[in-house]
Motif scaffolding. Structure first.
Motif, PDB file in Angstrom:
ATOM      1  N   ALA A 115       0.831  -1.207   0.000  1.00 18.84           N
ATOM      2  CA  ALA A 115       0.000   0.000   0.000  1.00 18.84           C
ATOM      3  C   ALA A 115       0.864   1.255   0.000  1.00 18.84           C
ATOM      4  N   ALA A 116       1.946   1.224   0.773  1.00 20.63           N
ATOM      5  CA  ALA A 116       2.854   2.374   0.802  1.00 20.63           C
ATOM      6  C   ALA A 116       3.515   2.580  -0.553  1.00 20.63           C
ATOM      7  N   GLU A 117       3.879   1.457  -1.229  1.00 24.90           N
ATOM      8  CA  GLU A 117       4.512   1.562  -2.548  1.00 24.90           C
ATOM      9  C   GLU A 117       3.521   2.099  -3.574  1.00 24.90           C
ATOM     10  N   THR A 118       2.276   1.649  -3.483  1.00 22.42           N
ATOM     11  CA  THR A 118       1.246   2.144  -4.408  1.00 22.42           C
ATOM     12  C   THR A 118       1.038   3.642  -4.235  1.00 22.42           C
ATOM     13  N   GLU A 119       1.001   4.059  -2.989  1.00 18.58           N
ATOM     14  CA  GLU A 119       0.830   5.490  -2.719  1.00 18.58           C
ATOM     15  C   GLU A 119       2.020   6.284  -3.243  1.00 18.58           C
ATOM     16  N   ARG A 120       3.217   5.698  -3.091  1.00 21.29           N
ATOM     17  CA  ARG A 120       4.412   6.388  -3.590  1.00 21.29           C
ATOM     18  C   ARG A 120       4.361   6.541  -5.109  1.00 21.29           C
ATOM     19  N   LEU A 121       3.956   5.450  -5.781  1.00 20.07           N
ATOM     20  CA  LEU A 121       3.871   5.510  -7.243  1.00 20.07           C
ATOM     21  C   LEU A 121       2.784   6.480  -7.691  1.00 20.07           C
ATOM     22  N   ALA A 122       1.677   6.515  -6.921  1.00 19.06           N
ATOM     23  CA  ALA A 122       0.616   7.458  -7.275  1.00 19.06           C
ATOM     24  C   ALA A 122       1.117   8.889  -7.162  1.00 19.06           C
ATOM     25  N   GLY A 123       1.859   9.168  -6.142  1.00 23.11           N
ATOM     26  CA  GLY A 123       2.431  10.507  -5.989  1.00 23.11           C
ATOM     27  C   GLY A 123       3.405  10.823  -7.094  1.00 23.11           C
ATOM     28  N   LEU A 124       4.217   9.805  -7.447  1.00 24.21           N
ATOM     29  CA  LEU A 124       5.160  10.004  -8.548  1.00 24.21           C
ATOM     30  C   LEU A 124       4.414  10.250  -9.859  1.00 24.21           C
ATOM     31  N   GLY A 125       3.306   9.539 -10.040  1.00 19.36           N
ATOM     32  CA  GLY A 125       2.513   9.733 -11.258  1.00 19.36           C
ATOM     33  C   GLY A 125       1.962  11.145 -11.351  1.00 19.36           C
ATOM     34  N   ARG A 126       1.470  11.645 -10.207  1.00 19.57           N
ATOM     35  CA  ARG A 126       0.951  13.016 -10.223  1.00 19.57           C
ATOM     36  C   ARG A 126       2.049  14.016 -10.545  1.00 19.57           C
ATOM     37  N   LEU A 127       3.236  13.762 -10.006  1.00 16.79           N
ATOM     38  CA  LEU A 127       4.358  14.656 -10.290  1.00 16.79           C
ATOM     39  C   LEU A 127       4.747  14.590 -11.763  1.00 16.79           C
ATOM     40  N   LEU A 128       4.817  13.366 -12.326  1.00 13.81           N
ATOM     41  CA  LEU A 128       5.190  13.213 -13.726  1.00 13.81           C
ATOM     42  C   LEU A 128       4.137  13.807 -14.664  1.00 13.81           C
TER      43      LEU A 128
END
Length: 758
Positions: free
Chosen positions: A598-611
């Protein structure tokens, strides 16, 4: 003769100043006055002495020849019921609030002192005081004499010892209660031992029949189980016999039943029976006799027990490669057995208490050596009963020598066999069984030498058995537990807590099953260390303990264990508890992995928003570059065609100097050869950035897109190599060798990006 009054004054003054020594000082006063001619008037007329006697924190009185009170201090007057000490003058004991029999006792003592002229010190007297309370007084009375040496009265000094007498009574009552409790416990143990002997006989008999007559019919697995059960049944039989013998000794019921025996031969046989236990521990056990044919009239059964206990202790406390020596000698109607070992030794301060019952120098939950603490107590009890002695010489780290000395005796020294005394054949069989039980102790003592596994294990892979760590210092019980679980688990075993912790850090068990009492580190300490280790802290731990009841369970759970199992345990129950602990562990692991995911998914989601934001910001300038590069390429192509047309129109070699100079200033060779390639690479790089943006968006959505198109692989390689050459920050040469490759289908942008990264 020197006047003793000044000295008496000094002693009394010291008593007042230091009340703790008042009693001793008062006794000195009494003894001093008892040896002097002190007239009663001296007590009345000397103001300083009277003042001291009046204020001293004890009871003082004096009487005349007729036992009539002539005076007293305030303390005595108070308990007699007078506010003013002078009011007591002229009274007798019969006028005071004492009972008639008390007054008779006081007067009789007074007359005895006055008639004999001899002081009586530390007399315990009961007294009924004015407030109605019964008290006990410790009184000293001395005769008072006139100048002619005639006894004219007495002086009495006493202290209230009621509390002390009550304490003495309480101590006596407690002693009687303790002795009664001790007798009840001994009676209970004796009764239980009697009751246990019958079922033990029915256990040992069939087992020995199987081992003697039916070994060939038993499978190796069944034979192993029967041998293990027989060893431990022999050990239990030895323990019950020890308890019964000790209880009889406490009750004074032990009898000595003697018979003539060749000591040299007999002791050699007993030592031979113990050789398997010594071999199990890799200890050199030997016997030597001063000479052959030493005979004695002894109780063979008790002699065997003493010898087995002494040698058993020596084997238990001697490490592998050590030595145990038994030596028999004879001198002046007594024989002597010396049992010497090279073991851990015993501190001198522990020698005296070592022969007390239930005392073990190696005590506590981390003790390495088992036992009840009865063995040496029995040796002492038996040796005293048989008119002998047992002594110890030892120091820490220097081994020990126990010396048993007994009379060679005669048939007059020993009584007939009692009903509980077995015949010699039975006694010999008991000795063999006890020797066999030592093998179990030897295995327990050697359990602590098990070495931890040195090969680290990885995490459990799919299809592998779950990992179980077993820590148990009893060899037979450890083997039994392993057999319970080896079919369904990867089992690692050890005999002490410190090694269990070392194994856990490499083996990474999914469940730990540990005894509480173990060498070096007990179960509770193991739990503490496991919980403090970040890699192991979630590992379930089940503690095994010989203690039963809620207190033991609470102790285990409060130490941090997940479960508690009391011995003896039901094997099905133990397996169920381990399975439950395993399920709990795997559930915790799954929850932990889900949390990480769940933490990794949240991290990737944040990275996606940044990208996504970056892609939006980058997209516009990239489009400008792509569009501008295309226009620039078209313009460059047109300009080059125009220049080529103009050049072709001029006669050969007729370029004017001004045109030559202009071409040099413009960098005509660069414009003609390198500039078109640079424009092409700018356009291609911008296209790659757009493709990367597309890839990022697809990746964040969990999609993958590969655009396969037919293309020239060599051309893509050359283009990427040239780009890499332009990106170099150092002076280096890039070599490439192209082969003959036909047209292939590939994703040109991704291929070029991968090659550029390499």
């Amino acid at each position: 003769m020197n006047n003793p009054i000044p000295r008496a004054l000094r002693l009394a003054a010291d008593a007042i100043e230091n009340e703790r020594d008042a009693i001793a000082a008062l006794k000195d006063i009494v003894e001093l006055l008892s040896d002097a001619n002190i007239a009663p008037e001296a007590l009345s007329d000397d103001g300083l002495l009277r003042n001291i006697i009046t204020t001293i924190p004890h009871f003082v009185f004096w009487k005349d020849r007729d036992c009539v009170y002539q005076g007293a201090n305030a303390a005595f007057a108070s308990i007699a019921g007078f506010e003013n000490p002078t009011d007591i003058a002229g009274c007798t004991d019969y006028d005071l609030p004492w009972k008639r029999e008390e007054a008779d006792f006081f007067v009789a003592t007074d007359k005895r002192v006055m008639s004999s002229g001899v002081s009586q010190l530390n007399i315990i007297e009961p007294q009924k005081q004015a407030d109605g309370r019964d008290r006990y007084l410790e009184t000293s009375k001395v005769p008072l004499r006139n100048e002619a040496g005639e006894v004219v009265g007495i002086l009495g000094i006493f202290q209230d010892v009621t509390e002390r007498k009550q304490l003495e009574r309480d101590l006596l009552d407690a002693k009687d209660a303790a002795e009664a409790s001790d007798r009840a416990k001994s009676d209970f143990l004796a009764a239980m031992s009697h009751e246990l002997r019958t079922p033990l006989t029915l256990i040992l008999g069939p087992m020995e029949s199987l081992l003697q007559d039916h070994v060939a019919e038993l499978s190796p697995e069944v034979l192993r189980i029967v041998q293990c059960s027989h060893r431990n049944a022999c050990r239990l039989k030895a323990l019950t016999d020890d308890i019964l013998d000790f209880s009889k000794g406490q009750a004074g019921l032990l009898a000595v039943a003697g018979e003539w025996v060749d000591l040299s031969t007999h002791v050699r046989e007993v030592v031979g029976d113990m050789q398997p236990a010594a071999l199990a521990q890799e200890i050199d056990l030997s016997f030597e006799s001063e000479r052959e044919g030493i005979r004695a009239y002894v109780d063979v059964r008790k002699l065997d027990k003493m010898l087995l206990n002494l040698v058993g202790n020596a084997l238990k406390f001697t490490p592998s490669q050590g030595h145990v020596r038994i030596r028999l000698s004879h001198d002046a109607g007594r024989f002597r057995l010396d049992v010497t070992d090279t073991g851990i030794g015993i501190a001198p301060e522990d020698h005296a208490r070592l022969f007390q019952r239930f005392v073990q120098v190696d005590a506590g939950s981390t003790r390495k050596y088992g036992g009840t603490g009865l063995g040496l107590a029995l040796v002492k009890q038996f040796s005293d009963l048989m008119g002998g002695s047992v002594e110890l010489q030892s120091a820490l780290g220097k081994g020990a020598t126990f010396t048993l000395t007994l009379p060679t005796g005669s048939d007059q020294n020993c009584g007939p066999a009692s009903e509980d005394t077995p015949a010699q054949g039975t006694s010999r069989e008991d000795a063999r069984r006890r020797a066999l039980s030592l093998r179990t102790s030897a295995q327990q003592a050697s359990a602590a030498t098990l070495q931890p596994s040195t090969e680290p294990q990885g995490e459990t892979r799919e299809g592998e058995l779950p990992r179980l760590l077993v820590a148990e210092d009893n060899g037979d019980l450890r083997e039994y537990i392993v057999n319970l679980f080896k079919a369904d688990y990867q089992v690692e075993v050890t005999g002490n807590g410190a090694q269990a912790l070392a194994i856990a850090r490499t083996f990474k068990p999914e469940v730990i099953l540990s005894d509480v009492m173990m060498p070096e580190m007990d179960g509770h300490e193991l739990v503490k260390h496991v919980r403090a280790d970040e890699r192991l802290r979630t590992t379930p731990i089940i503690l095994l303990t010989a203690r039963a009841g809620a207190e033991a369970s609470v102790s285990s759970l409060e130490s941090g264990a997940d479960d508690h199992v009391s011995k003896p345990f039901n094997p099905s129950d133990l397996r169920s508890r381990v399975r439950a602990a395993l399920r709990l562990h795997r559930l915790n692991v799954a929850l932990r992995d889900a949390k990480v995911q769940a933490a990794e998914t949240e991290r990737l989601a944040g990275l996606g928003r940044l990208l996504a934001k970056l892609s939006h910001e980058i997209n516009n300038p990239v489009n400008v570059i792509v569009n501008s590069a295309g226009s620039l390429r078209e313009y460059t192509d047109s300009a080059l065609r125009y220049v080529a047309t103009c050049t072709a129109a001029l006669p050969e070699g007729e370029l004017t100097p001004s045109l030559v100079k202009l071409r040099e200033e413009l960098g005509w060779d660069f414009i003609k050869e390198d500039f078109p390639l640079a424009v092409e690479q700018i356009s291609e790089a911008a296209s790659r950035v757009k493709d990367l943006q597309t890839d990022f968006r697809l990746f964040l959505r969990g999609e993958h897109a590969v655009n396969l198109e037919e293309g020239d692989l060599n051309a893509s390689v050359l283009s990427t190599v040239e780009q890499a050459r332009r990106l170099q920050a150092v002076n280096a040469t890039i070599e490439h060798k192209l082969g003959v490759v036909g047209q292939v289908f590939f994703d040109h942008p991704r291929f070029c990006q991968a090659l550029l990264n390499i």
